[in-house]
Enzyme design. Structure first.
Site, short mmCIF file in Angstrom:
data_model
loop_
_atom_site.label_atom_id
_atom_site.label_comp_id
_atom_site.label_asym_id
_atom_site.label_seq_id
_atom_site.Cartn_x
_atom_site.Cartn_y
_atom_site.Cartn_z
N SER A 329 40.36 31.50 19.49
CA SER A 329 39.83 32.10 20.65
C SER A 329 39.35 33.53 20.56
CB SER A 329 40.77 31.80 22.06
OG SER A 329 40.81 30.48 22.45
N ASP A 353 34.25 25.38 34.75
CA ASP A 353 35.48 24.94 33.89
C ASP A 353 36.05 23.63 34.45
OD1 ASP A 353 37.20 24.35 31.73
OD2 ASP A 353 37.92 26.57 31.32
#
Length: 688
Positions: A329, A353
């Site tokens: 990430s 999301d």
């Protein structure tokens, strides 16, 4: 009847013989005279030169190797003299019997025999080779008393390279070793002047700064003209030209900071690179585990080599320079910048999301399988939304991603000033066509693009590349080649030559785009995945946590660290910079197989920033917790950096890496009074 002698006949024979003998003598003297004319007249100059050369031996004098020091003057590599017991093989009738006889006087271990045998195979037969090094005064005295028994054996004084801090910073400093056959062959292609400078030299830099700055450290070889007898024995010295010692190399690295970081890693594997975004100077360059470079100076024994070379932890691998990892990430801020640059996403565009992203018949999940709901770009960075970047990667495609991210330095060498850097891998369709042979393998499949968005898939970079990319991003596109060496001091004039900061072409990043990414990375610290670690920090910083897979997990399986071998668990990463308004430090850190970046990597980054920005060294309690991966914000009372003993000095608590031998060399040249110069001016405490 008596036969009468023919006197005239006998006189005739005598005269004939006399004339023949005279003619022979005349011819012989003629030949001798002719030869004398050739030697004394025709070849006079040539033979006179040869005679002079036979009378005068030119002996090279090897220079002292230059020192290596850190930014505060702490000596990291120096020299000391010691006695060695040496054998000239051509002067010894029975080599094995001689060595056996020496064993009764001086201790010669099996590893000494093995090293001598190896040197004998690699060296010229007439060279003097050491059978034992670093003799004690008692051993010197014992041999001297028995010297008459061992023709061809002598005691000599040699200079030895010493790394007083042992394992600390070994991957940066490197080491020297004997010149091997392959290196000798390569040296034959050198220019004559450079090759002449290595006459008599037996050692050369093998790794790190020792290797890359060999020309500065070696110095200039001197010569001595000695008059010799017919037997080759030195009679008197005619003249000499003294050698010039090598120059002093001043690193940008703070060895206290370096040692502290190595402490914080403990027995764990990983790497950390910290840079100054303003000029590219390397503040720390850590690879764990480390090794003791003193083991290599005089030829490492087979047991130690086997232990280092076959260790599953690979202590000889410079992970900061050559270890490549998926960035996880920590890749997301760069993806966000690529989206802004190309117009694929605006900062305010909201993506839902729901915890997973479906592409074809495959479901790409978020870590933990929970959704974050509506996320814009800032929130996607702060909370690390996988779905946001799965969809972004799908929209951009692999080639556009490659085009946008390569300028940050991903997938190419940074140009740092030590050898051995690898390129890493930033994939593209062209790369795949070149990398594979079978047509079905050369084709890029759309599904392969999705995981690239969260720093997985084919993505593989070094911590040096990642730190350099962070530096470029937070400085608004300003780029520099990373540099480990700050200055070179001329040993004769004492003048210091500063190594130029190699500025590269800036990236055309828009300030408003940089501000968006900056905001997202600040919120990682204030309201996101790094909040607990940076609680109470006396400065404002930005960062991004990351967790990267070491091995793939099947689509129908869930990741469970407890069921995997330690070397197959996820890596923990963190990138960071501070202060946010004018960054003076940018770093990237990975702790291999340690799980979540916020739990294992971010705490190390926090302590590095406390050191650099506040001059604080963590407490012993805090170091112990961080080594075990059980810390968040610092605990205990931090210590002023200037009060912490230098690495290798009494009271320094650094633990040697597992299986490595701690250096017993004296800490020569390390002044206990050396006080570190602050890397940057301490900032005032602010609320993050």
């Amino acid at each position: 009847m008596t036969e009468l002698r023919n006197v005239e006949q006998e006189v005739g024979r005598f005269r004939t013989r006399l004339f023949a003998a005279a003619a022979f003598v005349l011819v012989a003297f003629g030949l001798l005279a002719a030869r004398l004319v050739v030697l004394q007249v025709t070849r006079h100059d040539e033979l006179a030169t040869q005679a002079e050369n036979n009378r005068i031996a030119v002996v090279p004098i090897v220079p002292n190797r230059g020192l290596i020091v850190d930014r505060n003057g702490v000596v990291l590599a120096n020299n000391y003299s010691a006695y060695t017991l040496e054998i000239s093989p051509t002067k010894v009738a029975d080599l094995e019997a001689t060595i056996t006889g020496l064993e009764s006087i001086i201790e010669i271990q099996p590893r000494d025999r093995k090293r001598f045998k190896r040197l004998l195979e690699e060296s010229k037969s007439f060279e003097s080779l050491p059978i034992r090094t670093k003799l004690t005064d008692e051993e010197v005295a014992r041999f001297t008393a028995q010297r008459f028994r061992f023709p061809g054996v002598d005691i000599k004084a040699r200079l030895f390279r010493n790394y007083p801090l042992g394992e600390v910073g070994s991957h940066v400093i490197g080491y020297i070793g004997r010149i091997n056959q392959a290196e000798k062959a390569a040296m034959e292609d050198w220019e004559e002047e450079k090759l002449d400078n290595y006459r008599g030299t037996e050692y050369i830099g093998k790794l790190g700064v020792e290797q890359s700055y060999e020309s500065e450290l070696h110095g200039l070889t001197g010569v001595e003209e000695v008059e010799t007898s017919a037997g080759g024995r030195a009679v008197r010295r005619l003249k000499s030209s003294p050698p010039t010692p090598g120059n002093k190399i001043i690193l940008s690295v703070d060895i206290r900071l370096q040692a502290m970081i190595e402490q914080l890693f403990g027995e764990r594997r990983g790497a950390l690179v910290a840079l100054d975004p303003r000029n590219g100077e390397v503040l720390a360059f850590v690879s764990k585990p480390t090794f003791d470079p003193n083991l290599f100076v005089d030829g490492i024994d087979s047991e130690s080599w086997k232990e280092l070379n076959e260790s599953i932890d690979k202590p000889l691998l410079n992970r900061a320079l050559r270890g490549t990892y998926p960035p996880g990430s920590t890749f997301k801020p760069f993806m966000a910048m690529a989206a802004l640059n190309t117009g694929k996403r605006s900062a305010t565009q909201v993506i839902h999301d729901g915890g997973s992203f479906v592409f074809g018949n495959h479901t790409f999940r978020s870590h933990g399988d929970h959704g974050l709901g509506a996320v814009d770009m800032v929130r996607s960075i702060a909370l690390s939304s996988n779905v946001y970047y799965y969809s972004l990667a799908n929209e951009m495609g692999v080639d556009l991603m490659h085009e946008q991210l390569e300028p940050f330095g991903f997938g190419r060498k940074t140009g740092i000033d030590i050898e051995g850097e690898v390129t890493g891998l930033l994939p593209s369709t062209e790369w795949k066509r070149r990398a594979y042979k079978k047509p079905e393998q050369q084709k890029w499949y759309a599904g392969e693009t999705i995981s690239l968005g969260i720093g997985q898939g084919y993505n593989n970079f070094t911590m040096l590349q990642l730190a350099s990319a962070v530096s470029t991003l937070v400085s608004g596109g300003e780029r520099y080649k990373p540099r480990l060496v700050r200055e070179v001091e001329d040993v004769v004039t004492r003048e210091r030559r500063q190594i130029a900061h190699a500025a590269l072409d800036s990236l055309p990043l828009k300030p408003e785009h940089v501000a968006v990414i900056n905001q997202g990375m600040q919120q990682v610290v204030t309201a996101g995945t790094g909040t607990r670690v940076f609680a109470g920090a006396g400065y404002q910083s930005g960062g991004k946590t990351g967790t990267a897979q070491a091995v793939g997990v099947r689509a129908n399986e869930k990741y469970n660290a407890s069921k995997l071998e330690e070397h197959k668990r996820d890596h923990a990463l963190y990138i960071a910079y501070a202060p946010v308004d004018k960054p003076t430090i940018a770093l990237a850190v990975i702790v291999e197989n340690a799980g979540f970046g916020a739990a294992s990597a971010a705490p190390i980054a926090r302590r590095v920033m406390d050191y650099v920005l506040l001059g604080q060294y963590p407490s012993e309690e805090d170091i112990a917790l961080t080594r075990e991966g059980k810390s968040a914000a610092p605990v205990g009372t931090p210590r002023p950096v200037s009060t912490v003993p230098l690495p290798g000095a009494a009271g320094f608590a650094a633990a040697p890496a597992s299986g490595a031998q701690a250096s017993t060399a004296p800490v020569a040249g390390v002044a206990a009074s050396a006080v570190p110069t602050p890397l940057v001016k301490p900032v005032k405490a602010t609320t993050p």
